[in-house]
Enzyme design. Structure first.
Site, short mmCIF file in Angstrom:
data_model
loop_
_atom_site.label_atom_id
_atom_site.label_comp_id
_atom_site.label_asym_id
_atom_site.label_seq_id
_atom_site.Cartn_x
_atom_site.Cartn_y
_atom_site.Cartn_z
N HIS A 106 0.84 -1.20 0.00
CA HIS A 106 0.00 0.00 0.00
C HIS A 106 0.87 1.25 0.00
O HIS A 106 2.09 1.18 0.19
CB HIS A 106 -0.90 0.03 1.25
CG HIS A 106 -0.11 0.19 2.53
ND1 HIS A 106 0.58 -0.85 3.11
CD2 HIS A 106 0.09 1.27 3.32
CE1 HIS A 106 1.18 -0.42 4.20
NE2 HIS A 106 0.92 0.87 4.36
N ASP A 108 0.57 5.18 2.01
CA ASP A 108 -0.16 5.62 3.20
C ASP A 108 -1.27 6.64 2.91
O ASP A 108 -1.03 7.64 2.23
CB ASP A 108 0.82 6.19 4.23
CG ASP A 108 1.69 5.10 4.83
OD1 ASP A 108 1.20 3.96 4.95
OD2 ASP A 108 2.86 5.40 5.15
N HIS A 257 4.73 0.23 -0.02
CA HIS A 257 5.42 -0.57 0.98
C HIS A 257 4.49 -1.65 1.54
O HIS A 257 3.27 -1.57 1.40
CB HIS A 257 6.00 0.29 2.10
CG HIS A 257 5.00 1.13 2.83
ND1 HIS A 257 4.53 2.33 2.34
CD2 HIS A 257 4.35 0.95 4.01
CE1 HIS A 257 3.65 2.84 3.19
NE2 HIS A 257 3.52 2.02 4.21
N ARG A 272 5.73 6.41 13.84
CA ARG A 272 5.64 6.97 12.49
C ARG A 272 5.20 8.42 12.55
O ARG A 272 4.33 8.78 13.34
CB ARG A 272 4.64 6.18 11.65
CG ARG A 272 4.72 6.52 10.15
CD ARG A 272 3.65 5.80 9.35
NE ARG A 272 2.39 6.54 9.39
CZ ARG A 272 1.25 6.12 8.85
NH1 ARG A 272 1.20 4.95 8.23
NH2 ARG A 272 0.16 6.85 8.92
C1 OGA Z 1 3.33 2.21 8.09
C2 OGA Z 1 3.49 0.80 7.71
C3 OGA Z 1 4.83 -1.13 8.10
C4 OGA Z 1 5.76 -1.62 9.14
O1 OGA Z 1 3.80 2.58 9.16
O2 OGA Z 1 2.76 2.98 7.30
O3 OGA Z 1 2.93 0.38 6.75
O4 OGA Z 1 6.81 -2.14 8.79
N1 OGA Z 1 4.31 0.11 8.47
O5 OGA Z 1 5.45 -1.48 10.32
MN MN Z 2 1.95 2.12 5.68
#
Ligand code: OGA
Ligand code: MN
Length: 284
Positions: A106, A108, A257, A272
């Site tokens: 996806h 974000d 990702h 994040r």
């Molecule tokens: C995000 C995500 C993946 C992870 O934080 O947007 O997709 O590795 N994280 O935790």
């Molecule tokens: Mn993500």
């Protein structure tokens, strides 16, 4: 400071820099590498919440974290920090989002009209194995589109679903619909021009409940399957194995990702931040 590519299609590692004390000249080089590689990895960083937010702000204005699956804000006093974690708090509920399962490919928050330009993920606690985060470079994927697919997507838009997050959890306060044309979400051009570099990139969002505007549901599904199979080919990908203190920043306009699953009895805590979208995605 030394900058080296991580993979041909996406990512570079920036060595020899302390993000808690970053000189303006170093930031300039970092932003140039950011434009060239669309994702950057910094290792061995020690940043508290304030330091993490201060570094993130150097990339742009910050967006508040989305509300978690349990309807809460993850870090009291830091509305900008989103927690990705399977760890349970004293109330028995997860302190963060996405659990321990796979997080599917996806980009974000593309269910918004103005999605965040970039996301930064900082590793605070990790399981012994699993939980690798994969990136895929969507400029290279666009450049490598076979002619029939390039023709099929020209001028078209995709609806990006906002019902489920990448861990498969329903977002708070959203109604589930089986028909992607009726679910909550936003339409964006499939091929976008990167606002900083002008490069064309595939902008796919997420596969679940996606819909290509103007097509029958069957035709839309077939085109989406072909596009996703192409965009996530191994030559466009890089898999990152985390160490505590790693900070990974990716450009949501130019990358996808995903995350590997990990042992649910192990602990993983990631913080994040998300950099506000300066503009809505622009058609190439
Ligand atoms: C995000 C995500 C993946 C992870 O934080 O947007 O997709 O590795 N994280 O935790
Ligand atoms: Mn993500």
């Amino acid at each position: 400071m030394e900058i080296r590519p991580l993979a041909p299609a996406v990512g570079a590692i920036v060595d020899g820099v302390d993000l808690a004390h970053l000189a303006d000249a170093d930031l300039k080089q970092i932003i140039a590498a950011w434009d060239a590689h669309n994702a950057l990895l910094f290792r061995g960083q020690s940043l508290d919440n304030d330091g993490f937010i201060a570094f993130a702000r150097r990339f742009g204005e910050l967006e508040h974290a989305p509300i978690m699956e349990n309807g809460r804000t993850p870090v009291p006093g830091y509305p900008e920090i989103y927690v990705v974690s399977n760890v349970k708090g004293p109330d028995g509920k997860p302190i963060g989002s996405l659990g321990a399962g796979e997080a599917v490919w996806h980009t974000d928050m593309s269910y918004l009209d103005n999605p965040p330009d970039a996301s930064m993920l900082f590793a605070r606690e990790l399981p012994p194995t699993g939980g690798d985060t994969w990136l895929a470079g969507m400029c290279a994927a666009y450049d490598g589109l076979p002619p029939d697919l390039a023709k099929a997507v020209a001028g078209k838009r995709i609806k990006h679903d906002g019902t489920f997050n990448s861990g498969g959890y329903k977002r708070a306060g959203v109604e589930v619909k089986d028909d992607p044309r009726e679910s909550v979400g936003a339409y964006h051009p499939i091929v976008c021009a990167h606002p900083r570099t002008g490069r064309s990139a595939l902008y796919l969002g997420r596969r679940r409940l996606a819909y290509v505007e103007g097509l029958s549901l069957d035709a839309s599904e077939a085109l989406l399957d072909a596009l996703w199979a192409h965009a996530t080919r191994p030559e466009y990908c890089f898999a990152h194995r985390w160490q505590v203190g790693d900070l990974l920043v990716w450009d949501n306009r130019a990358t996808l990702h995903r995350r590997d699953p990990f042992d649910e009895t192990a602990r993983r805590i990631m913080h994040r931040t998300q950099i506000k979208g300066a503009t809505a995605p622009i058609a190439a």
